[in-house]
Design a protein around this motif. Structure first.
Motif, mmCIF file in Angstrom:
data_model
loop_
_atom_site.group_PDB
_atom_site.id
_atom_site.type_symbol
_atom_site.label_atom_id
_atom_site.label_comp_id
_atom_site.label_asym_id
_atom_site.label_seq_id
_atom_site.Cartn_x
_atom_site.Cartn_y
_atom_site.Cartn_z
ATOM 1 N N LEU A 166 2.215 -0.260 -4.820
ATOM 2 C CA LEU A 166 3.294 -1.204 -4.548
ATOM 3 C C LEU A 166 4.248 -1.273 -5.730
ATOM 4 O O LEU A 166 5.477 -1.226 -5.570
ATOM 5 C CB LEU A 166 2.714 -2.585 -4.248
ATOM 6 C CG LEU A 166 3.722 -3.740 -4.175
ATOM 7 C CD1 LEU A 166 4.689 -3.543 -3.015
ATOM 8 C CD2 LEU A 166 2.993 -5.083 -4.045
ATOM 9 N N LEU A 167 3.706 -1.373 -6.937
ATOM 10 C CA LEU A 167 4.547 -1.482 -8.130
ATOM 11 C C LEU A 167 5.405 -0.240 -8.309
ATOM 12 O O LEU A 167 6.581 -0.336 -8.684
ATOM 13 C CB LEU A 167 3.668 -1.695 -9.368
ATOM 14 C CG LEU A 167 2.833 -2.981 -9.372
ATOM 15 C CD1 LEU A 167 1.958 -3.035 -10.616
ATOM 16 C CD2 LEU A 167 3.717 -4.199 -9.317
ATOM 17 N N ASP A 168 4.833 0.931 -8.069
ATOM 18 C CA ASP A 168 5.585 2.179 -8.226
ATOM 19 C C ASP A 168 6.774 2.224 -7.273
ATOM 20 O O ASP A 168 7.881 2.635 -7.664
ATOM 21 C CB ASP A 168 4.676 3.382 -7.987
ATOM 22 C CG ASP A 168 3.621 3.553 -9.066
ATOM 23 O OD1 ASP A 168 3.790 2.973 -10.162
ATOM 24 O OD2 ASP A 168 2.625 4.255 -8.816
ATOM 25 N N VAL A 169 6.568 1.803 -6.033
ATOM 26 C CA VAL A 169 7.655 1.816 -5.054
ATOM 27 C C VAL A 169 8.737 0.816 -5.432
ATOM 28 O O VAL A 169 9.942 1.116 -5.398
ATOM 29 C CB VAL A 169 7.121 1.529 -3.640
ATOM 30 C CG1 VAL A 169 8.275 1.371 -2.663
ATOM 31 C CG2 VAL A 169 6.201 2.649 -3.176
ATOM 32 N N VAL A 170 8.334 -0.396 -5.810
ATOM 33 C CA VAL A 170 9.308 -1.419 -6.202
ATOM 34 C C VAL A 170 10.106 -0.956 -7.414
ATOM 35 O O VAL A 170 11.340 -1.115 -7.471
ATOM 36 C CB VAL A 170 8.601 -2.755 -6.481
ATOM 37 C CG1 VAL A 170 9.566 -3.756 -7.125
ATOM 38 C CG2 VAL A 170 8.033 -3.335 -5.195
ATOM 39 N N GLU A 171 9.427 -0.352 -8.383
ATOM 40 C CA GLU A 171 10.118 0.114 -9.588
ATOM 41 C C GLU A 171 11.142 1.198 -9.240
ATOM 42 O O GLU A 171 12.282 1.160 -9.718
ATOM 43 C CB GLU A 171 9.105 0.648 -10.598
ATOM 44 C CG GLU A 171 9.731 1.047 -11.927
ATOM 45 C CD GLU A 171 8.697 1.420 -12.973
ATOM 46 O OE1 GLU A 171 8.998 1.265 -14.180
ATOM 47 O OE2 GLU A 171 7.589 1.862 -12.600
#
Length: 316
Positions: A197-202
């Motif tokens: 999730l964090l990778d996509v948001v970033e």
């Protein structure tokens, strides 16, 4: 307040409360009834468990100086910290706690979008309390496997329609495209949850110059894309100069030379091993910095980071 010679807090478990499937709320107090160190929204503590130090976000009220509250997800496949909390820890037990430290600070923004995945709701709870108290414009989208696995729902209910729950078994994946579509100027995005999730948001926020993105990772990011080159490290205060070979961390070499650096995770997650840089350009590989913070040349996490220059002078 009880501490040992290194400043680690010896705290007592006041209560354990099962909030959802696999989510335990743990409340810690000073066994002598003293006040605990001040903290701010986004802070975490490192808890000593039989599996090693584990990082947990403080999710209570910063104004309550008598107790720390954390939320712990039961992950049987993990290295043992969560199983210890869920299966062994009991009210009245003493545990060592280091911190608090804050690498996920709530910064001023014109409005806020909070995105939580699973237990990633914990560091966001004090942020919601603060922005609500200030009358700021904000919203939270909180995703989880199922409604029964999502903790702190009673607490969030008080915020009304500012909170959007997104159980995956009912609604599918979080609607990140919709959430970030037409993002206004000055939007602050705060996200915590699984690495995917964090990778996509970033990635999506990197394409939005009007947005500032802030991430809190519980596990280290993938470092396979970095080339591990040797670097010469000079310790200005101790007068030691050594080459750090590929495959060996700067922290490892410092410890071999008898130079003690505080460290908790050795994975670039907690920020406890930050050392000031006097000369040279760091190559940041930690899981704390995002965006413009990756250009910081003032310090680096010596457990994982290296340098883009052949020589690095540290203030140590």
């Amino acid at each position: 307040m009880v501490t040992d010679e290194e400043g680690v807090l010896d705290l007592m478990v006041e209560s354990l409360t099962l909030l959802a499937d696999g989510v335990m709320q743990v409340t810690l107090v000073d066994p002598d009834g003293g006040w605990l160190p001040v903290w701010s929204p986004g802070s975490h503590v490192d808890v000593d468990t039989p599996g090693g130090l584990r990082q947990y976000s403080l999710c209570g009220d910063p104004a309550d100086r008598r107790r720390y509250t954390v939320g712990v997800l039961h992950e049987p496949a993990s290295r043992g910290g969560s199983s210890y909390v869920h299966e062994v820890l009991r009210p009245g037990d003493l545990i060592e706690v280091d911190g608090p430290r804050n690498h996920f600070e709530l910064l001023p923004a014109k409005q806020y979008l909070f995105i939580a995945g699973g237990i990633g709701i914990t560091p966001l709870l004090p942020m919601l309390r603060e922005v609500a108290a200030r009358g700021e414009e904000w919203r939270l989208v909180y995703g989880g496997r199922s409604r029964s696995s999502m903790g702190f729902l009673d607490q969030l209910a008080g915020y009304g329609d500012r909170v959007e729950l997104w159980p995956a078994d009912e609604r599918g994946l979080l609607p990140l495209d919709r959430l970030l579509e037409d993002a206004p100027e000055g939007l602050g995005v705060y996200c915590c949850g699984p690495s995917a999730l964090l990778d996509v948001v970033e990635r999506r926020c990197d394409a939005l110059p009007q947005v500032s993105v802030h991430l809190e990772r519980f596990t280290a990011k993938d470092l396979s894309g970095f080339e591990d080159r040797p670097v010469t490290v000079v310790c200005s205060r101790s007068g030691i100069e050594r080459e750090v070979p590929a495959g060996i961390s700067i922290l490892d070499v410092l410890e071999i030379e008898g130079i003690s650096v505080p460290n908790a995770c050795r994975e670039g997650v907690c920020g406890s091993c930050e050392v000031a840089v006097l000369d040279g350009v760091p190559e940041h590989r930690d899981s704390i910095r995002t965006g413009a913070e990756l250009d910081d040349t003032a310090s680096l996490a010596v457990c994982v980071s290296r340098a883009t220059t052949s020589r690095l002078v540290l203030d140590i």
